[in-house]
Write a protein that holds these residues in place. Sequence first.
Motif, mmCIF file in Angstrom:
data_model
loop_
_atom_site.group_PDB
_atom_site.id
_atom_site.type_symbol
_atom_site.label_atom_id
_atom_site.label_comp_id
_atom_site.label_asym_id
_atom_site.label_seq_id
_atom_site.Cartn_x
_atom_site.Cartn_y
_atom_site.Cartn_z
ATOM 1 N N GLY A 64 0.786 -1.222 0.000
ATOM 2 C CA GLY A 64 0.000 0.000 0.000
ATOM 3 C C GLY A 64 0.819 1.273 0.000
ATOM 4 N N MET A 65 2.124 1.173 0.219
ATOM 5 C CA MET A 65 2.965 2.370 0.215
ATOM 6 C C MET A 65 3.385 2.702 -1.212
ATOM 7 S SD MET A 65 5.445 2.031 3.505
ATOM 8 C CE MET A 65 5.693 3.802 3.616
ATOM 9 N N THR A 66 3.546 3.991 -1.454
ATOM 10 C CA THR A 66 4.073 4.450 -2.737
ATOM 11 C C THR A 66 5.114 5.529 -2.485
ATOM 12 O OG1 THR A 66 2.384 6.138 -2.988
ATOM 13 C CG2 THR A 66 1.893 3.990 -3.941
ATOM 14 N N THR A 67 5.859 5.851 -3.517
ATOM 15 C CA THR A 67 6.807 6.953 -3.458
ATOM 16 C C THR A 67 6.140 8.151 -4.108
ATOM 17 O OG1 THR A 67 8.688 5.454 -3.517
ATOM 18 C CG2 THR A 67 9.111 7.741 -4.108
ATOM 19 N N VAL A 68 5.975 9.225 -3.346
ATOM 20 C CA VAL A 68 5.224 10.387 -3.823
ATOM 21 C C VAL A 68 6.106 11.507 -4.342
ATOM 22 C CG1 VAL A 68 3.191 9.900 -2.410
ATOM 23 C CG2 VAL A 68 5.028 11.353 -1.492
ATOM 24 N N GLY A 69 7.409 11.387 -4.174
ATOM 25 C CA GLY A 69 8.282 12.439 -4.672
ATOM 26 C C GLY A 69 9.745 12.091 -4.514
ATOM 27 N N GLN A 70 10.565 12.858 -5.230
ATOM 28 C CA GLN A 70 12.012 12.754 -5.150
ATOM 29 C C GLN A 70 12.544 14.162 -4.885
ATOM 30 O OE1 GLN A 70 13.753 9.914 -8.267
ATOM 31 N NE2 GLN A 70 11.925 10.737 -9.273
ATOM 32 N N ILE A 71 13.463 14.273 -3.925
ATOM 33 C CA ILE A 71 14.003 15.584 -3.594
ATOM 34 C C ILE A 71 15.509 15.632 -3.834
ATOM 35 C CG2 ILE A 71 12.173 16.169 -1.976
ATOM 36 C CD1 ILE A 71 14.061 15.324 0.318
ATOM 37 N N TYR A 72 16.019 16.848 -3.926
ATOM 38 C CA TYR A 72 17.422 17.114 -4.206
ATOM 39 C C TYR A 72 17.884 16.386 -5.468
ATOM 40 C CZ TYR A 72 17.348 19.498 0.212
ATOM 41 O OH TYR A 72 17.032 20.372 1.219
ATOM 42 N N CYS A 73 17.027 16.374 -6.459
ATOM 43 C CA CYS A 73 17.329 15.698 -7.718
ATOM 44 C C CYS A 73 18.520 16.328 -8.436
ATOM 45 C CB CYS A 73 16.103 15.686 -8.625
ATOM 46 S SG CYS A 73 14.778 14.658 -7.961
ATOM 47 N N ALA A 74 18.715 17.615 -8.267
ATOM 48 C CA ALA A 74 19.847 18.290 -8.908
ATOM 49 C C ALA A 74 21.179 17.803 -8.341
ATOM 50 C CB ALA A 74 19.724 19.802 -8.733
ATOM 51 N N ASP A 75 21.162 17.187 -7.154
ATOM 52 C CA ASP A 75 22.382 16.715 -6.512
ATOM 53 C C ASP A 75 22.650 15.232 -6.739
ATOM 54 O OD1 ASP A 75 22.517 19.278 -5.469
ATOM 55 O OD2 ASP A 75 21.651 18.703 -3.542
ATOM 56 N N LYS A 76 21.821 14.564 -7.518
ATOM 57 C CA LYS A 76 21.935 13.109 -7.672
ATOM 58 C C LYS A 76 23.302 12.690 -8.199
ATOM 59 C CE LYS A 76 20.800 11.582 -12.234
ATOM 60 N NZ LYS A 76 21.994 10.775 -12.313
ATOM 61 N N GLY A 77 23.646 11.446 -7.947
ATOM 62 C CA GLY A 77 24.891 10.902 -8.464
ATOM 63 C C GLY A 77 24.797 10.661 -9.965
ATOM 64 N N ASP A 78 25.921 10.719 -10.627
ATOM 65 C CA ASP A 78 25.954 10.493 -12.077
ATOM 66 C C ASP A 78 25.786 9.025 -12.460
ATOM 67 O OD1 ASP A 78 26.352 13.182 -12.496
ATOM 68 O OD2 ASP A 78 28.539 12.999 -12.660
ATOM 69 N N TYR A 79 25.890 8.133 -11.519
ATOM 70 C CA TYR A 79 25.923 6.701 -11.809
ATOM 71 C C TYR A 79 24.546 6.044 -11.915
ATOM 72 C CZ TYR A 79 25.236 6.340 -6.756
ATOM 73 O OH TYR A 79 24.756 6.467 -5.475
ATOM 74 N N TYR A 80 23.463 6.809 -11.797
ATOM 75 C CA TYR A 80 22.131 6.210 -11.894
ATOM 76 C C TYR A 80 21.149 7.222 -12.473
ATOM 77 C CZ TYR A 80 21.068 8.878 -7.662
ATOM 78 O OH TYR A 80 20.887 9.889 -6.758
ATOM 79 N N PRO A 81 20.064 6.735 -13.084
ATOM 80 C CA PRO A 81 19.031 7.642 -13.608
ATOM 81 C C PRO A 81 17.957 7.909 -12.552
ATOM 82 C CG PRO A 81 18.568 5.425 -14.330
ATOM 83 C CD PRO A 81 19.863 5.361 -13.547
ATOM 84 N N ILE A 82 17.247 9.013 -12.715
ATOM 85 C CA ILE A 82 16.098 9.327 -11.876
ATOM 86 C C ILE A 82 14.851 8.817 -12.579
ATOM 87 C CG2 ILE A 82 14.648 11.223 -11.052
ATOM 88 C CD1 ILE A 82 17.110 12.736 -10.316
ATOM 89 N N ASP A 83 13.934 8.239 -11.823
ATOM 90 C CA ASP A 83 12.685 7.736 -12.388
ATOM 91 C C ASP A 83 11.798 8.923 -12.771
ATOM 92 O OD1 ASP A 83 10.188 6.637 -12.929
ATOM 93 O OD2 ASP A 83 10.289 5.206 -11.272
ATOM 94 N N PRO A 84 11.541 9.119 -14.072
ATOM 95 C CA PRO A 84 10.742 10.264 -14.502
ATOM 96 C C PRO A 84 9.259 10.150 -14.121
ATOM 97 C CG PRO A 84 11.268 8.871 -16.374
ATOM 98 C CD PRO A 84 12.012 8.312 -15.193
ATOM 99 N N ALA A 85 8.815 8.976 -13.720
ATOM 100 C CA ALA A 85 7.403 8.790 -13.352
ATOM 101 C C ALA A 85 7.095 9.322 -11.946
ATOM 102 C CB ALA A 85 7.033 7.308 -13.433
ATOM 103 N N ILE A 86 8.129 9.602 -11.160
ATOM 104 C CA ILE A 86 7.947 10.105 -9.791
ATOM 105 C C ILE A 86 8.271 11.591 -9.792
ATOM 106 C CG2 ILE A 86 8.677 9.882 -7.385
ATOM 107 C CD1 ILE A 86 9.596 7.006 -8.087
ATOM 108 N N PRO A 87 7.375 12.427 -9.243
ATOM 109 C CA PRO A 87 7.625 13.878 -9.225
ATOM 110 C C PRO A 87 9.013 14.216 -8.670
ATOM 111 C CG PRO A 87 5.418 13.423 -8.444
ATOM 112 C CD PRO A 87 6.098 12.097 -8.599
ATOM 113 N N GLN A 88 9.666 15.190 -9.331
ATOM 114 C CA GLN A 88 11.030 15.577 -8.987
ATOM 115 C C GLN A 88 11.088 17.009 -8.492
ATOM 116 O OE1 GLN A 88 13.622 14.858 -12.346
ATOM 117 N NE2 GLN A 88 12.359 13.132 -12.997
ATOM 118 N N HIS A 89 11.987 17.232 -7.510
ATOM 119 C CA HIS A 89 12.178 18.564 -6.946
ATOM 120 C C HIS A 89 13.666 18.764 -6.692
ATOM 121 C CE1 HIS A 89 7.833 18.722 -6.291
ATOM 122 N NE2 HIS A 89 7.959 17.452 -5.970
#
Length: 148
Positions: free
Chosen positions: A108-133
């Motif tokens: 029943g849990m979901t991921t509702v957002g992603q934060i500090y996306c501008a600081d992410k590591g270069d070694y992985y992609p961000i899931d575009p289906a989850i809201p980004q901030h």
Amino acid sequence: MGKTASEKTVYTGGCHCGEVRYQIHGPLDDTVMCHCELCRKLHGHVSSYARFDRHHMKLTRDEGLRWYRLSDKTDRGFCKECGTALFWRPVRTDNMALMPGTLDDTKGMTTVGQIYCADKGDYYPIDPAIPQHDQSDNVGTAAVAGQS
């Protein structure tokens, strides 16, 4: 604030070795992923948090629980035996967060957002289906996660 994960009123979880066990008797927000450098350093990768009211937590086993004072604003709880990261808490609020991977059941849990996306590591992609901030901006658990 993120939506509450489900109508369930008691959540249980703990560390890998069992030296820390907890119950949350109340609502638990859906998760927010944090991509900041600090979270990646502390957890070895992206971190995820689910916020709750700290007064709703009951420790049923705490022999392994240790708190690390990260700054004058926050503490991190982990198991001293197996190293599992368990909790994040600001020192002067009723909010606290747990790492949802430590829950016994995440149905029943979901991921509702992603934060500090501008600081992410270069070694992985961000899931575009989850809201980004780029910062926290009060996105669900972001009010308690990702900030030192």
